[in-house]
Design a protein around this motif. Structure first.
Motif, PDB file in Angstrom:
ATOM      1  N   CYS A 198     -54.190  19.117  11.316  1.00 52.77           N
ATOM      2  CA  CYS A 198     -54.118  20.325  12.141  1.00 52.77           C
ATOM      3  C   CYS A 198     -55.525  20.784  12.489  1.00 52.77           C
ATOM      4  CB  CYS A 198     -53.377  21.441  11.395  1.00 52.77           C
ATOM      5  SG  CYS A 198     -53.275  23.012  12.301  1.00 52.77           S
ATOM      6  N   VAL A 199     -55.740  21.078  13.761  1.00 50.63           N
ATOM      7  CA  VAL A 199     -56.998  21.653  14.238  1.00 50.63           C
ATOM      8  C   VAL A 199     -56.674  22.982  14.901  1.00 50.63           C
ATOM      9  CG1 VAL A 199     -58.910  21.436  15.874  1.00 50.63           C
ATOM     10  CG2 VAL A 199     -58.165  19.446  14.550  1.00 50.63           C
ATOM     11  N   VAL A 200     -57.339  24.025  14.464  1.00 51.15           N
ATOM     12  CA  VAL A 200     -57.173  25.346  15.075  1.00 51.15           C
ATOM     13  C   VAL A 200     -58.356  25.608  15.992  1.00 51.15           C
ATOM     14  CG1 VAL A 200     -57.014  27.830  14.658  1.00 51.15           C
ATOM     15  CG2 VAL A 200     -55.878  26.233  13.103  1.00 51.15           C
ATOM     16  N   LEU A 201     -58.072  25.926  17.244  1.00 50.86           N
ATOM     17  CA  LEU A 201     -59.129  26.289  18.184  1.00 50.86           C
ATOM     18  C   LEU A 201     -59.419  27.775  17.989  1.00 50.86           C
ATOM     19  CD1 LEU A 201     -57.960  24.415  21.420  1.00 50.86           C
ATOM     20  CD2 LEU A 201     -59.401  23.590  19.554  1.00 50.86           C
ATOM     21  N   GLY A 202     -60.498  28.062  17.278  1.00 52.39           N
ATOM     22  CA  GLY A 202     -60.782  29.423  16.864  1.00 52.39           C
ATOM     23  C   GLY A 202     -61.722  30.158  17.784  1.00 52.39           C
ATOM     24  N   GLY A 203     -62.072  31.372  17.390  1.00 48.62           N
ATOM     25  CA  GLY A 203     -62.974  32.198  18.173  1.00 48.62           C
ATOM     26  C   GLY A 203     -62.313  32.739  19.423  1.00 48.62           C
ATOM     27  N   GLU A 204     -63.094  33.466  20.192  1.00 49.39           N
ATOM     28  CA  GLU A 204     -62.566  34.083  21.410  1.00 49.39           C
ATOM     29  C   GLU A 204     -62.100  33.048  22.430  1.00 49.39           C
ATOM     30  OE1 GLU A 204     -64.925  38.331  21.787  1.00 49.39           O
ATOM     31  OE2 GLU A 204     -65.775  36.571  22.765  1.00 49.39           O
ATOM     32  N   LEU A 205     -62.821  31.936  22.536  1.00 51.04           N
ATOM     33  CA  LEU A 205     -62.435  30.923  23.521  1.00 51.04           C
ATOM     34  C   LEU A 205     -61.120  30.254  23.136  1.00 51.04           C
ATOM     35  CD1 LEU A 205     -65.478  31.339  24.271  1.00 51.04           C
ATOM     36  CD2 LEU A 205     -65.509  28.936  24.918  1.00 51.04           C
ATOM     37  N   GLY A 206     -60.943  29.994  21.842  1.00 47.31           N
ATOM     38  CA  GLY A 206     -59.699  29.388  21.394  1.00 47.31           C
ATOM     39  C   GLY A 206     -58.514  30.296  21.620  1.00 47.31           C
ATOM     40  N   GLN A 207     -58.710  31.583  21.346  1.00 47.09           N
ATOM     41  CA  GLN A 207     -57.629  32.540  21.554  1.00 47.09           C
ATOM     42  C   GLN A 207     -57.345  32.721  23.047  1.00 47.09           C
ATOM     43  OE1 GLN A 207     -58.306  36.746  20.552  1.00 47.09           O
ATOM     44  NE2 GLN A 207     -56.371  36.715  19.418  1.00 47.09           N
ATOM     45  N   ALA A 208     -58.404  32.735  23.854  1.00 41.14           N
ATOM     46  CA  ALA A 208     -58.218  32.902  25.301  1.00 41.14           C
ATOM     47  C   ALA A 208     -57.494  31.706  25.914  1.00 41.14           C
ATOM     48  CB  ALA A 208     -59.576  33.100  25.976  1.00 41.14           C
ATOM     49  N   GLY A 209     -57.792  30.499  25.414  1.00 43.50           N
ATOM     50  CA  GLY A 209     -57.141  29.307  25.945  1.00 43.50           C
ATOM     51  C   GLY A 209     -55.678  29.206  25.571  1.00 43.50           C
ATOM     52  N   GLY A 210     -55.326  29.796  24.416  1.00 41.44           N
ATOM     53  CA  GLY A 210     -53.934  29.851  24.000  1.00 41.44           C
ATOM     54  C   GLY A 210     -53.259  28.493  23.919  1.00 41.44           C
ATOM     55  N   ASP A 211     -51.949  28.508  24.058  1.00 39.35           N
ATOM     56  CA  ASP A 211     -51.161  27.285  23.962  1.00 39.35           C
ATOM     57  C   ASP A 211     -51.481  26.298  25.078  1.00 39.35           C
ATOM     58  OD1 ASP A 211     -49.757  28.060  21.669  1.00 39.35           O
ATOM     59  OD2 ASP A 211     -48.313  29.204  22.845  1.00 39.35           O
ATOM     60  N   VAL A 212     -51.901  26.827  26.239  1.00 41.72           N
ATOM     61  CA  VAL A 212     -52.193  25.957  27.388  1.00 41.72           C
ATOM     62  C   VAL A 212     -53.353  25.023  27.072  1.00 41.72           C
ATOM     63  CG1 VAL A 212     -53.012  25.921  29.777  1.00 41.72           C
ATOM     64  CG2 VAL A 212     -51.247  27.558  29.093  1.00 41.72           C
ATOM     65  N   LEU A 213     -54.453  25.572  26.578  1.00 38.63           N
ATOM     66  CA  LEU A 213     -55.613  24.746  26.252  1.00 38.63           C
ATOM     67  C   LEU A 213     -55.336  23.888  25.015  1.00 38.63           C
ATOM     68  CD1 LEU A 213     -58.540  23.957  26.793  1.00 38.63           C
ATOM     69  CD2 LEU A 213     -59.261  25.931  25.417  1.00 38.63           C
ATOM     70  N   ALA A 214     -54.673  24.460  24.001  1.00 42.28           N
ATOM     71  CA  ALA A 214     -54.383  23.709  22.785  1.00 42.28           C
ATOM     72  C   ALA A 214     -53.536  22.480  23.082  1.00 42.28           C
ATOM     73  CB  ALA A 214     -53.678  24.605  21.775  1.00 42.28           C
ATOM     74  N   ALA A 215     -52.554  22.617  23.960  1.00 41.88           N
ATOM     75  CA  ALA A 215     -51.690  21.481  24.300  1.00 41.88           C
ATOM     76  C   ALA A 215     -52.478  20.379  24.999  1.00 41.88           C
ATOM     77  CB  ALA A 215     -50.548  21.957  25.200  1.00 41.88           C
ATOM     78  N   ARG A 216     -53.419  20.777  25.838  1.00 42.84           N
ATOM     79  CA  ARG A 216     -54.242  19.785  26.534  1.00 42.84           C
ATOM     80  C   ARG A 216     -55.140  19.024  25.554  1.00 42.84           C
ATOM     81  NH1 ARG A 216     -52.834  22.782  30.875  1.00 42.84           N
ATOM     82  NH2 ARG A 216     -53.271  21.925  32.969  1.00 42.84           N
ATOM     83  N   VAL A 217     -55.736  19.746  24.604  1.00 40.52           N
ATOM     84  CA  VAL A 217     -56.598  19.094  23.620  1.00 40.52           C
ATOM     85  C   VAL A 217     -55.763  18.164  22.738  1.00 40.52           C
ATOM     86  CG1 VAL A 217     -58.135  19.459  21.651  1.00 40.52           C
ATOM     87  CG2 VAL A 217     -58.264  20.989  23.628  1.00 40.52           C
ATOM     88  N   GLU A 218     -54.591  18.603  22.345  1.00 37.18           N
ATOM     89  CA  GLU A 218     -53.732  17.773  21.506  1.00 37.18           C
ATOM     90  C   GLU A 218     -53.331  16.485  22.222  1.00 37.18           C
ATOM     91  OE1 GLU A 218     -49.283  18.025  19.549  1.00 37.18           O
ATOM     92  OE2 GLU A 218     -50.591  19.784  19.357  1.00 37.18           O
ATOM     93  N   ALA A 219     -53.026  16.586  23.512  1.00 37.68           N
ATOM     94  CA  ALA A 219     -52.643  15.399  24.274  1.00 37.68           C
ATOM     95  C   ALA A 219     -53.783  14.389  24.329  1.00 37.68           C
ATOM     96  CB  ALA A 219     -52.231  15.802  25.689  1.00 37.68           C
ATOM     97  N   ARG A 220     -54.998  14.877  24.455  1.00 39.47           N
ATOM     98  CA  ARG A 220     -56.148  13.972  24.518  1.00 39.47           C
ATOM     99  C   ARG A 220     -56.448  13.370  23.143  1.00 39.47           C
ATOM    100  NH1 ARG A 220     -55.755  17.080  28.509  1.00 39.47           N
ATOM    101  NH2 ARG A 220     -56.825  16.787  30.501  1.00 39.47           N
ATOM    102  N   LEU A 221     -56.251  14.142  22.083  1.00 39.22           N
ATOM    103  CA  LEU A 221     -56.440  13.605  20.738  1.00 39.22           C
ATOM    104  C   LEU A 221     -55.436  12.492  20.440  1.00 39.22           C
ATOM    105  CD1 LEU A 221     -57.190  16.648  18.381  1.00 39.22           C
ATOM    106  CD2 LEU A 221     -58.684  14.725  18.932  1.00 39.22           C
TER     107      LEU A 221
END
Length: 413
Positions: free
Chosen positions: A348-371
């Protein structure tokens, strides 16, 4: 070997206090049920903890008839006052809380780059003193500081770091001297991970990595429930990680050319501008976080509008612009995350800080797909639930734990 009577009493006292902390006020009967201790033992520990000033009667249970059995016991929250500080290069925020961690006051002060070490320390200490005075705290029992930089494992002190102001290192000793309080210092990313594990995105994980996305880049590593700091306190200095896509390499004196150059706030803001993403500043949120939030919001709105119009998602030039920006940003984040995943396999990787929270599920899903493409190790990517506030929350948790560890060991007889 069985525990001695005094050791057994101390263990029982601590168990009862932890239950009162987690469950709230309880009757003696409820303590008996939850601890599994005998009625005389519970009566003895209640008397002992009351005499020590750690618990008191706070009301009566509606489920019991009036009398001794109906008394609700709770922790005396104002037995000690705590302070948590989030120290940034541009200023300080402080929260003052009671022994249970309930926030009583919050204040901030900006500190100019040219303030000088002495004046900057004085501003920060005065801020804490005023916040404590505001809630009527005669003294602070424990102060926890979250700051950028490395913590020396041998001394627990903030190490001298290139690019960070000297007043950061002087603040802990100044607070200890002026306030006569116990002062603890921890790396900000480590505190954010503690908060995300206790109250945020990693609440159900014993092993995870927090990727801190803020002004700088960092990571916190939690393995089997334990925060890992490394031999020199440098675990997670991922900003120095050499990655493709930069024009130079990082060095021992600076992370320019490392992962920081691709994913730090300045790099993210520049990337957004290059893709035509614009947004008005929002309160105290960093400009980079505002731009990421604007792109996510625009993309979601574009998807909804396009689907409503003709069944297509992301129609329109603005949605395409936002998509391109978020895709490139996810590519960059996945590059750094893939290295961490390959070495630690955190799951599990948590995208933290203000940028991680701002990106929300949309950014997290994109990073997960690339991983998923970059690594054979299955890894879930989650957005921060606490954002930039995680550092302050983690510092408060640290202060509360330290104070309770000391106070929840009452003298036995």
């Amino acid at each position: 070997m069985p525990a001695s009577p005094s050791t057994a009493r101390a263990i029982n006292d601590r168990l009862a206090l932890r239950l009162l902390q987690e469950e709230g006020p309880l009757t003696a009967g409820q303590l008996k049920q939850l601890t599994g201790l005998s009625r005389p033992t519970v009566a003895d520990l209640v008397e002992r903890l009351t005499a020590a000033g750690l618990i008191a009667v706070v009301g009566e249970s509606g489920e019991q008839r009036r009398g001794p059995n109906a008394r609700l016991y709770g922790i005396v929250a104002d037995r000690a006052h705590l302070a948590a500080l989030d120290v940034r290069t541009e200023g300080v925020t402080v929260v003052v809380a009671d022994l249970l961690g309930t926030e009583l006051a919050r204040a901030s002060v900006p500190i100019a780059d040219d303030a000088g070490t002495g004046p900057a320390v004085e501003q920060a200490v005065t801020l804490v003193e005023r916040a404590a005075k505001e809630v009527g705290a005669d003294r602070l029992h424990t102060v926890a500081i979250g700051a950028p930089g490395l913590i020396d494992p041998a001394t627990g002190e903030l190490r001298n770091s290139i690019g960070l102001p000297e007043w950061h290192r002087r603040l802990a000793s100044a607070l200890g001297e002026r306030l006569q309080a116990r002062v603890l210092v921890e790396n900000e990313t480590n505190l954010a991970a503690l908060a995300e594990q206790r109250d945020g995105a990693a609440h159900d994980r014993d092993t995870f990595v927090l990727l801190w996305l803020g002004l700088g880049i960092g990571a916190a590593v939690v393995l089997d429930g334990t925060l890992r700091r490394g031999a020199s306190g440098g675990t997670g200095e991922i900003g120095f990680l050499p990655v493709p896509g930069t024009t130079t390499l990082p060095s021992a004196t600076g992370c320019e050319g490392g992962f920081h150059s691709l994913a730090g706030a300045a790099a993210v803001a520049a990337l957004a501008t290059a893709h035509g993403v614009e947004a008005e500043a929002m309160g105290h949120e960093s400009h980079a976080a505002t731009l990421v939030r604007a792109a996510v919001t625009g993309l979601v709105r574009g998807d909804v509008a396009g689907a409503a119009a003709d069944g297509r998602s992301g129609s329109g030039a603005s949605a395409e612009r936002d998509t391109r920006f978020l895709d490139v940003l996810a590519d960059r984040l996945a590059m750094g995350a893939a290295s961490v995943v390959a070495v630690l396999d955190p799951g599990c990787v948590v995208l933290g800080g203000e940028l991680g929270q701002a990106g929300g599920d949309v950014l997290a899903a994109r990073v997960e797909a690339r991983l998923t493409v970059l690594s054979p190790l299955p890894t879930e990517v989650r957005p921060s639930a606490l954002g930039g506030s995680a550092v302050l929350r983690g510092a408060l948790l640290m202060a509360r734990e330290a104070a309770q560890d000391e106070l929840f060991a009452p003298p036995t007889r």
